[in-house]
Design a protein around this motif. Structure first.
Motif, PDB file in Angstrom:
ATOM      1  N   VAL A  19       0.851  -1.180   0.000  1.00  0.00           N
ATOM      2  CA  VAL A  19       0.000   0.000   0.000  1.00  0.00           C
ATOM      3  C   VAL A  19       0.891   1.235   0.000  1.00  0.00           C
ATOM      4  CG1 VAL A  19      -1.759   1.326   1.227  1.00  0.00           C
ATOM      5  CG2 VAL A  19      -1.909  -1.162   1.155  1.00  0.00           C
ATOM      6  N   SER A 110      -0.951  -2.228  -4.355  1.00  0.00           N
ATOM      7  CA  SER A 110      -2.320  -2.732  -4.443  1.00  0.00           C
ATOM      8  C   SER A 110      -3.314  -1.583  -4.478  1.00  0.00           C
ATOM      9  CB  SER A 110      -2.625  -3.650  -3.256  1.00  0.00           C
ATOM     10  OG  SER A 110      -1.748  -4.752  -3.223  1.00  0.00           O
ATOM     11  N   TYR A 111      -3.060  -0.581  -3.663  1.00  0.00           N
ATOM     12  CA  TYR A 111      -3.873   0.640  -3.704  1.00  0.00           C
ATOM     13  C   TYR A 111      -3.121   1.756  -2.989  1.00  0.00           C
ATOM     14  CZ  TYR A 111      -5.755   0.032   1.129  1.00  0.00           C
ATOM     15  OH  TYR A 111      -5.921  -0.096   2.492  1.00  0.00           O
ATOM     16  N   GLY A 164      -7.643   4.273  -2.651  1.00  0.00           N
ATOM     17  CA  GLY A 164      -8.576   3.615  -1.743  1.00  0.00           C
ATOM     18  C   GLY A 164      -9.039   4.472  -0.585  1.00  0.00           C
ATOM     19  N   SER A 216     -10.908   0.969   3.931  1.00  0.00           N
ATOM     20  CA  SER A 216     -10.187   0.905   2.656  1.00  0.00           C
ATOM     21  C   SER A 216      -9.636  -0.495   2.418  1.00  0.00           C
ATOM     22  CB  SER A 216      -9.058   1.941   2.623  1.00  0.00           C
ATOM     23  OG  SER A 216      -7.960   1.581   3.454  1.00  0.00           O
ATOM     24  N   ARG A 219     -12.577  -2.679   1.308  1.00  0.00           N
ATOM     25  CA  ARG A 219     -12.958  -2.420  -0.084  1.00  0.00           C
ATOM     26  C   ARG A 219     -11.933  -2.990  -1.058  1.00  0.00           C
ATOM     27  NH1 ARG A 219     -15.560   3.769  -0.107  1.00  0.00           N
ATOM     28  NH2 ARG A 219     -16.879   3.447   1.733  1.00  0.00           N
ATOM     29  N   SER A 220     -10.659  -2.883  -0.704  1.00  0.00           N
ATOM     30  CA  SER A 220      -9.624  -3.444  -1.574  1.00  0.00           C
ATOM     31  C   SER A 220      -9.786  -4.959  -1.694  1.00  0.00           C
ATOM     32  CB  SER A 220      -8.238  -3.091  -1.027  1.00  0.00           C
ATOM     33  OG  SER A 220      -7.217  -3.676  -1.805  1.00  0.00           O
ATOM     34  N   ARG A 221      -9.954  -5.640  -0.573  1.00  0.00           N
ATOM     35  CA  ARG A 221     -10.066  -7.094  -0.590  1.00  0.00           C
ATOM     36  C   ARG A 221     -11.373  -7.568  -1.232  1.00  0.00           C
ATOM     37  NH1 ARG A 221      -7.434  -8.167   5.468  1.00  0.00           N
ATOM     38  NH2 ARG A 221      -5.295  -7.694   4.799  1.00  0.00           N
ATOM     39  N   LEU A 225     -12.359  -1.356  -5.360  1.00  0.00           N
ATOM     40  CA  LEU A 225     -11.555  -0.207  -5.780  1.00  0.00           C
ATOM     41  C   LEU A 225     -11.201  -0.314  -7.261  1.00  0.00           C
ATOM     42  CD1 LEU A 225      -9.095   0.067  -2.757  1.00  0.00           C
ATOM     43  CD2 LEU A 225     -11.363   1.089  -3.024  1.00  0.00           C
TER      44      LEU A 225
END
Length: 296
Positions: A19, A110-111, A164, A216, A219-221, A225
Motif C-alpha cells: 500500500v 495494491s492501492y 482507496g 479501505s 474495499r480493496s479485498r 476499488l
C-alpha cells in the motif's frame, strides 16, 4: 464516523501486497499557517508532530493487516515526517526535488492512500493550491481543473493503482466523490478561511482515520476499488502561472506552447509524460520566482 464490516488479518508471515501512502500537509488537521509549513519556521514542529502521528497510525494498521507500506513524504522539501517513528515494514521516501514527486515509490501497489490532501488552487479552502502556491495560478489536464489529488490519481490510474482512501480538507470531498467514488473519503478539517479551519480533537481524528483505513482494506479485498482511467488519446497539461515572468521561463522547455502571457501548455502521449512536464515547468517557474524575489 465511518462504519465498516471489518478486515481480517492475513496469516502469519503472509504479505497481502503493498500500500502506497502519500502524505501532504495543508489538508491535515490544525494546519493553517505558512509558519507551520517549512523547516526553520517557528511552528514547523506542529506539522511534523501531526503528520508523523497520523502517518504512523495508518501505516501500523496496514502492516498489522499483512501489507508492506511505502510512505511518500510529499509536502514542500518532503522531510516532514520523522522516519524513525514509522513501524517495521514501512519504507519512507523523502527528499526534494525528486522525479514524480508526490507519487514516487507507488509502482506495484495494491492501492493508495492520500493523507493530508487539500483543495486545488482557486477553491475557497484553507491553504488551497496546486503543486506550488507561489508559482501556479491554475492547472488543467485536458481541460479539467486539476488538484494534486486528481493529477496524482490519474497517474496512479495509468499504472493500474486505485486510490482507496483520501483524507484531507473538507472542501476536497466533492472532487473525490466525482472522480473516485469507490475511495473512502475522510474530512480532516473544515475551512473557515484561507488561513483558518476547524478540526475535531486529535483523539477523534485518530478514531475516524483508524476506521477509514480499515474500510479501505475491506474495499480493496472485496474488489471494490478501481484505477482512475480516462479514454484519452493524448494528455495536454496547461499551467497558468502567477506571473508572465514564470511562464516565460517555463516556455523554454522543449515541446511547450505559450498561448497567453501567463499560460504554458504541453501535449503528452501519457499521463506520466504530462506529469513530468508539469514538474519541469513548475521548477522552471519556481526558479524565476526565487530569482525575482531576491532582486527586490
Amino acid at each position: 464516523m465511518i462504519t465498516f464490516s471489518g478486515a481480517s488479518p492475513q496469516g502469519a508471515g503472509t504479505v497481502a501486497g503493498k500500500v502506497f501512502v502519500s502524505v501532504d500537509a495543508e489538508g491535515l488537521p490544525y494546519i493553517v499557517s505558512p509558519l507551520q509549513l517549512m523547516p526553520g519556521r517557528s511552528l514547523f514542529s506542529e506539522l511534523r508532530s501531526v503528520a508523523t502521528r497520523l502517518t504512523r497510525l495508518a501505516a501500523a494498521l496496514l502492516v498489522e493487516q499483512g501489507y508492506s507500506v511505502v510512505v511518500a513524504d510529499s509536502h514542500g522539501l518532503m522531510v516532514n515526517i520523522e522516519p524513525q517513528q514509522m513501524p517495521r515494514g514501512v519504507e519512507v521516501v523523502r527528499g526534494f526535488p525528486r522525479s514524480l514527486s508526490m507519487v514516487a515509490g507507488a509502482r506495484g501497489s495494491s492501492y493508495a492512500v492520500f493523507l493530508g490532501y487539500h483543495a486545488r488552487a482557486g477553491v475557497d479552502s484553507v491553504l488551497a493550491h496546486s503543486f506550488s502556491s507561489r508559482v501556479v495560478y491554475r492547472l488543467t489536464v485536458n481541460g479539467l481543473e486539476a488538484s494534486e489529488y486528481l493529477f496524482n490519481a490519474l497517474l496512479l490510474g495509468e499504472w493500474g493503482i486505485p486510490v482507496g482512501l483520501v483524507a484531507g480538507s473538507g472542501e476536497l470531498g466533492k472532487e473525490v466523490e466525482q472522480y473516485t467514488p469507490w475511495a473512502v473519503w475522510l474530512p480532516l478539517s473544515r475551512s473557515t478561511g484561507y488561513l483558518s479551519s476547524v478540526s475535531p480533537s486529535i483523539e477523534e481524528v485518530e478514531e475516524d482515520l483508524r476506521e477509514a483505513v480499515k474500510e479501505s482494506i475491506r474495499r480493496s479485498r472485496a474488489g471494490e476499488l478501481k484505477p482512475l482511467r480516462m479514454a484519452w488519446d493524448a494528455v495536454e497539461v496547461c499551467i497558468e502561472f502567477m506571473s508572465p515572468a514564470y511562464a516565460e521561463t517555463a516556455a523554454l522547455m522543449p515541446g511547450t506552447a505559450r498561448d497567453t502571457g501567463r499560460r504554458v501548455c504541453y501535449r503528452a502521449a501519457s499521463v506520466e509524460e504530462a506529469y513530468r512536464a508539469m514538474e519541469a515547468m513548475v521548477y522552471l517557474g519556481g526558479f524565476t520566482a526565487l530569482l525575482t524575489q531576491q532582486m527586490r
